[in-house]
Design a protein around this motif. Structure first.
Motif, mmCIF file in Angstrom:
data_model
loop_
_atom_site.group_PDB
_atom_site.id
_atom_site.type_symbol
_atom_site.label_atom_id
_atom_site.label_comp_id
_atom_site.label_asym_id
_atom_site.label_seq_id
_atom_site.Cartn_x
_atom_site.Cartn_y
_atom_site.Cartn_z
ATOM 1 N N GLU A 1 -4.357 -2.765 -0.649
ATOM 2 C CA GLU A 1 -4.552 -1.135 -0.468
ATOM 3 C C GLU A 1 -5.158 -0.908 1.012
ATOM 4 O O GLU A 1 -4.929 0.220 1.432
ATOM 5 N N PRO B 1 0.915 -1.050 -0.044
ATOM 6 C CA PRO B 1 0.072 -0.015 -0.212
ATOM 7 C C PRO B 1 0.840 1.105 -0.044
ATOM 8 O O PRO B 1 2.100 1.242 0.468
ATOM 9 N N GLN B 2 0.263 2.265 -0.507
ATOM 10 C CA GLN B 2 1.048 3.699 -0.409
ATOM 11 C C GLN B 2 1.373 4.037 1.039
ATOM 12 O O GLN B 2 0.298 3.915 1.776
ATOM 13 N N GLY B 3 2.749 4.437 1.128
ATOM 14 C CA GLY B 3 3.031 4.681 2.590
ATOM 15 C C GLY B 3 3.719 3.557 3.320
ATOM 16 O O GLY B 3 4.170 3.824 4.540
ATOM 17 N N HIS B 4 3.846 2.535 2.720
ATOM 18 C CA HIS B 4 4.320 1.227 3.320
ATOM 19 C C HIS B 4 5.913 1.481 3.217
ATOM 20 O O HIS B 4 6.312 2.175 2.487
ATOM 21 N N ALA C 1 -4.680 2.650 -4.194
ATOM 22 C CA ALA C 1 -3.439 3.143 -3.575
ATOM 23 C C ALA C 1 -2.499 2.256 -3.555
ATOM 24 O O ALA C 1 -1.944 1.713 -2.080
ATOM 25 N N ILE C 2 -1.835 1.547 -4.405
ATOM 26 C CA ILE C 2 -0.749 0.550 -4.369
ATOM 27 C C ILE C 2 0.421 0.861 -5.163
ATOM 28 O O ILE C 2 0.476 1.692 -6.172
ATOM 29 N N VAL C 3 1.475 0.276 -4.616
ATOM 30 C CA VAL C 3 2.943 0.491 -5.456
ATOM 31 C C VAL C 3 3.457 -0.796 -5.564
ATOM 32 O O VAL C 3 3.597 -1.901 -4.928
ATOM 33 N N ALA D 1 7.823 0.890 0.266
ATOM 34 C CA ALA D 1 7.141 1.547 -0.923
ATOM 35 C C ALA D 1 8.415 2.459 -1.502
ATOM 36 O O ALA D 1 8.588 2.453 -2.832
ATOM 37 N N GLU D 2 9.429 2.796 -0.763
ATOM 38 C CA GLU D 2 10.507 3.623 -1.237
ATOM 39 C C GLU D 2 11.721 2.799 -1.880
ATOM 40 O O GLU D 2 12.750 3.278 -2.202
ATOM 41 N N ARG E 1 -3.148 0.144 -10.545
ATOM 42 C CA ARG E 1 -2.773 1.364 -9.737
ATOM 43 C C ARG E 1 -3.273 2.508 -9.825
ATOM 44 O O ARG E 1 -3.111 3.549 -9.089
#
Length: 308
Positions: free
Chosen positions: A234, A172-175, A255-257, A178-179, A251
């Motif tokens: 998500e 999920p975004q913010g996990h 809200a997934i990466v 994710a970076e 995507r």
């Protein structure tokens, strides 16, 4: 020795069904007629074809041998009918496809919907199978062709590559992952996972890596479709290993990466496998061409020549 094609069709239907009654229904004959045809075949071959017990029927060794020959004979008979039918051969017929999870619930539904809309007289039997079962079924003529991903050990089969995909870790975004530019299996398996039900080829792939790494954790939840996996990811229920093409598809609405999976086997060559392209019915060849074109991978020159 004379073989009645209807007898063979009834025999194959029963062999592929859980019971004589169900097999007779598939063959559009009564159970009594099916039983008579079986007895005639056994008498003609001087061999018992089924063990009969209270749970149904079980093929004997002789029955398994006949099943292999019967499938071939029916396939040849169907090809003869097709070749001399006098109608546009690629607009009628039946196709049996064995495919992996990514194909069955990923890209095939869209392709088959368009293909069948153009060909109302065509029917398709699509079954999700493990890669090893797909290879075996194509070898035994139980399927017209198969769809697999990754490397396979089947030098006796023809292989048509139609696209390349890559397995990624969906988060999920913010996990915290994710970076990352990439993540390996060991790191990915440290988090709760959304997986697939037993029988999924992708879940089998993940389980084999768990076993290799000595990881015994269970999935937090198992579902049957990629969209369900992505929605749960998500929602923050866990992360999952899915094809990059699936994440790309969702995507924009979820809200997934996608984080690339750092493993040599993550790159998945998607291929169609078959015994012999020229031996397939025209409608099967038309579908193979459609899959190749839809996935934007031009068929090999030798493949294109078959359609000229």
């Amino acid at each position: 020795m004379h073989f009645d094609l209807t007898d063979l069709k009834v025999f194959v239907c029963i062999a592929e069904a859980p019971s004589l009654t169900q097999g007779a229904k598939t063959a559009f004959v009564s159970p009594a007629a099916a039983s008579t045809r079986l007895k005639n075949l056994e008498a003609q071959l001087s061999s018992r074809l089924f063990y009969r017990h209270n749970k149904g029927l079980e093929l004997t060794p002789a029955g398994k041998n006949l099943l292999r020959h019967a499938r071939l004979m029916l396939q040849y008979a169907e090809q003869i009918r097709t070749d001399f039918s006098g109608y546009a051969a690629d607009t009628q017929g039946h196709i049996r496809i064995y495919a992996n999870t990514t194909a069955v619930i990923g890209f095939l539904p869209e392709i088959l919907a368009l293909f069948l809309a153009e060909r109302p007289a065509v029917s398709i039997d699509l079954q999700e199978q493990f890669t090893k079962d797909i290879i075996r079924s194509v070898r035994e003529d139980a399927a017209d062709f198969g769809i697999v991903s990754g490397q396979i050990d089947a030098p006796d089969l023809q292989r048509i590559h139609f696209s390349t995909d890559r397995l990624c870790v969906a988060v999920p975004q913010g996990h915290e992952l994710a970076e990352h530019t990439a993540v390996d299996f060991q790191a990915a398996l440290a988090y709760p996972h959304i997986g697939f039900h037993r029988g999924s080829t992708l879940q089998q792939y993940v389980d084999e890596h768990k076993q290799r790494l000595g990881v015994s954790t269970k999935n937090r939840i198992n579902v049957s479709g990629f969209e369900s996996v992505c929605r749960l990811i998500e929602a923050g229920v866990g992360i999952g290993i899915v094809p990059e093409s699936v994440i790309e598809r969702h995507r924009h609405t979820m809200a997934i990466v996608a984080v690339p999976l750092d493993d040599p086997s993550a790159v998945r060559e998607r291929s169609i496998i078959l015994k012999e392209l020229d031996a397939l019915t025209p409608v099967s060849r038309a579908l193979i061409e459609r899959i190749s074109l839809h996935m934007q991978a031009p068929p090999p020159i030798s493949f294109q020549a078959a359609f000229k």
